[in-house]
Design a protein around this motif. Sequence first.
Motif, PDB file in Angstrom:
ATOM      1  N   PHE A 117       0.928  -0.931   0.033  1.00  0.00           N
ATOM      2  CA  PHE A 117      -0.318   0.068   0.020  1.00  0.00           C
ATOM      3  C   PHE A 117       1.043   1.482   0.061  1.00  0.00           C
ATOM      4  N   ARG A 118       0.477   2.118  -0.006  1.00  0.00           N
ATOM      5  CA  ARG A 118       0.611   3.247  -0.035  1.00  0.00           C
ATOM      6  C   ARG A 118      -0.134   4.375   0.324  1.00  0.00           C
ATOM      7  N   GLN A 119       0.647   5.679   0.909  1.00  0.00           N
ATOM      8  CA  GLN A 119       0.285   6.869   1.647  1.00  0.00           C
ATOM      9  C   GLN A 119       0.690   7.957   0.829  1.00  0.00           C
ATOM     10  N   PRO A 120       0.309   9.200   0.168  1.00  0.00           N
ATOM     11  CA  PRO A 120       0.899  10.173  -0.147  1.00  0.00           C
ATOM     12  C   PRO A 120       1.053  11.043   0.389  1.00  0.00           C
TER      13      PRO A 120
ATOM     14  N   GLN B  73       8.723  -4.443  -7.070  1.00  0.00           N
ATOM     15  CA  GLN B  73       9.830  -3.608  -8.681  1.00  0.00           C
ATOM     16  C   GLN B  73       9.066  -2.807  -9.061  1.00  0.00           C
ATOM     17  N   MET B  74       9.890  -1.335  -8.824  1.00  0.00           N
ATOM     18  CA  MET B  74       8.829  -0.138  -9.622  1.00  0.00           C
ATOM     19  C   MET B  74       9.563  -0.006 -10.561  1.00  0.00           C
ATOM     20  N   ASN B  75       9.080   0.129 -10.978  1.00  0.00           N
ATOM     21  CA  ASN B  75       9.535   1.160 -12.827  1.00  0.00           C
ATOM     22  C   ASN B  75       8.600   2.376 -13.599  1.00  0.00           C
ATOM     23  N   SER B  76       9.571   3.050 -14.129  1.00  0.00           N
ATOM     24  CA  SER B  76       8.824   4.436 -14.586  1.00  0.00           C
ATOM     25  C   SER B  76       8.536   4.961 -13.980  1.00  0.00           C
ATOM     26  N   LEU B  77       9.233   5.666 -13.118  1.00  0.00           N
ATOM     27  CA  LEU B  77       8.043   6.148 -11.918  1.00  0.00           C
ATOM     28  C   LEU B  77       7.553   7.811 -11.922  1.00  0.00           C
ATOM     29  N   LYS B  78       7.009   7.971 -11.111  1.00  0.00           N
ATOM     30  CA  LYS B  78       6.087   9.505 -11.809  1.00  0.00           C
ATOM     31  C   LYS B  78       6.232  10.081 -10.368  1.00  0.00           C
ATOM     32  N   PRO B  79       6.037  11.245 -10.505  1.00  0.00           N
ATOM     33  CA  PRO B  79       5.663  11.970  -9.264  1.00  0.00           C
ATOM     34  C   PRO B  79       4.695  11.674  -8.603  1.00  0.00           C
ATOM     35  N   GLU B  80       3.861  11.516  -9.378  1.00  0.00           N
ATOM     36  CA  GLU B  80       2.398  10.830  -8.685  1.00  0.00           C
ATOM     37  C   GLU B  80       2.365   9.771  -7.685  1.00  0.00           C
ATOM     38  N   ASP B  81       3.716   9.218  -7.818  1.00  0.00           N
ATOM     39  CA  ASP B  81       4.265   8.138  -6.845  1.00  0.00           C
ATOM     40  C   ASP B  81       4.876   7.884  -5.804  1.00  0.00           C
TER      41      ASP B  81
ATOM     42  N   ALA C 121       5.253   8.743  -1.945  1.00  0.00           N
ATOM     43  CA  ALA C 121       4.048   8.437  -1.185  1.00  0.00           C
ATOM     44  C   ALA C 121       4.665   7.731  -0.016  1.00  0.00           C
ATOM     45  N   VAL C 122       4.465   7.159   0.982  1.00  0.00           N
ATOM     46  CA  VAL C 122       4.928   6.441   1.886  1.00  0.00           C
ATOM     47  C   VAL C 122       4.659   5.145   1.430  1.00  0.00           C
ATOM     48  N   TYR C 123       5.321   3.985   1.418  1.00  0.00           N
ATOM     49  CA  TYR C 123       4.952   3.084   0.766  1.00  0.00           C
ATOM     50  C   TYR C 123       4.928   1.445   2.376  1.00  0.00           C
ATOM     51  N   TYR C 124       3.925   0.913   2.734  1.00  0.00           N
ATOM     52  CA  TYR C 124       4.125  -0.057   3.773  1.00  0.00           C
ATOM     53  C   TYR C 124       3.611  -1.390   3.004  1.00  0.00           C
ATOM     54  N   CYS C 125       4.103  -1.913   3.830  1.00  0.00           N
ATOM     55  CA  CYS C 125       4.001  -3.775   3.298  1.00  0.00           C
ATOM     56  C   CYS C 125       3.334  -4.078   4.374  1.00  0.00           C
ATOM     57  N   ALA C 126       2.259  -5.390   3.752  1.00  0.00           N
ATOM     58  CA  ALA C 126       1.537  -5.545   4.607  1.00  0.00           C
ATOM     59  C   ALA C 126       1.168  -7.232   4.449  1.00  0.00           C
ATOM     60  N   ALA C 127       0.411  -7.755   5.524  1.00  0.00           N
ATOM     61  CA  ALA C 127       0.202  -9.349   5.451  1.00  0.00           C
ATOM     62  C   ALA C 127      -1.092  -9.637   5.988  1.00  0.00           C
TER      63      ALA C 127
ATOM     64  N   GLY D  99       6.600   1.698   6.876  1.00  0.00           N
ATOM     65  CA  GLY D  99       7.134   1.676   5.955  1.00  0.00           C
ATOM     66  C   GLY D  99       8.290   2.703   5.499  1.00  0.00           C
ATOM     67  N   THR D 100       8.296   3.201   4.221  1.00  0.00           N
ATOM     68  CA  THR D 100       9.555   3.228   3.381  1.00  0.00           C
ATOM     69  C   THR D 100       9.612   4.505   2.592  1.00  0.00           C
ATOM     70  N   GLN D 101       9.880   6.028   2.722  1.00  0.00           N
ATOM     71  CA  GLN D 101       9.366   6.679   1.725  1.00  0.00           C
ATOM     72  C   GLN D 101      10.318   6.876   0.472  1.00  0.00           C
ATOM     73  N   VAL D 102       8.993   6.778  -1.039  1.00  0.00           N
ATOM     74  CA  VAL D 102       9.527   6.904  -1.665  1.00  0.00           C
ATOM     75  C   VAL D 102       8.589   8.000  -2.789  1.00  0.00           C
ATOM     76  N   THR D 103      10.385   9.063  -2.963  1.00  0.00           N
ATOM     77  CA  THR D 103      10.192  10.473  -3.449  1.00  0.00           C
ATOM     78  C   THR D 103      10.730  10.034  -4.727  1.00  0.00           C
ATOM     79  N   VAL D 104       9.612  10.690  -5.666  1.00  0.00           N
ATOM     80  CA  VAL D 104      10.101  11.023  -7.300  1.00  0.00           C
ATOM     81  C   VAL D 104       9.755  12.352  -7.642  1.00  0.00           C
ATOM     82  N   SER D 105      11.054  12.950  -7.804  1.00  0.00           N
ATOM     83  CA  SER D 105      11.257  14.089  -8.839  1.00  0.00           C
ATOM     84  C   SER D 105      10.861  14.526 -10.250  1.00  0.00           C
ATOM     85  N   SER D 106      10.599  15.880 -10.733  1.00  0.00           N
ATOM     86  CA  SER D 106      10.330  16.083 -12.321  1.00  0.00           C
ATOM     87  C   SER D 106      11.389  16.522 -12.188  1.00  0.00           C
TER      88      SER D 106
END
Length: 126
Positions: free
Chosen positions: A37-40, A82-90, A92-98, A119-126
């Motif tokens: 999951f992710r939370q922008p 695996q996250m490819n072709s990342l966009k700024p709208e990606d 968010a803080v990304y969470y793993c869940a069981a 959670g782990t922060q993913v930041t995509v800049s333009s």
Amino acid sequence: QVQLVESGGGLVQAGGSLRLSCAASGLTFSSYSMGWFRQPPGKEREFVAFIRWSGYSTYYADSVKGRFTISRVNAKNTVYLQMNSLKPEDTAVYYCAAARWPYNELATKPVDFGSWGQGTQVTVSS
């Protein structure tokens, strides 16, 4: 006690790639479906990807389909995103869940997952 630890987040340019990892302990890993999951910023937590306990079935949010790939290595008790072709709208803080219960066939709602990582922060800049 179930523990999920995410890693691999960071700052990337648009169009770049990242691979997130989630190391699990405290559960019979091969019996549990897993999700990402992710939370922008300022938004609700949203579903990203699901993988069945067997690893043979996956499901993705439309927003990431074709760009993200969820996988697992049960022998390592680890789930990957695996996250490819990342966009700024990606961004968010990304969470793993069981999943809350073993052998869940498909789940996309946060309430269907009983254990969460920090959670782990993913930041995509333009």
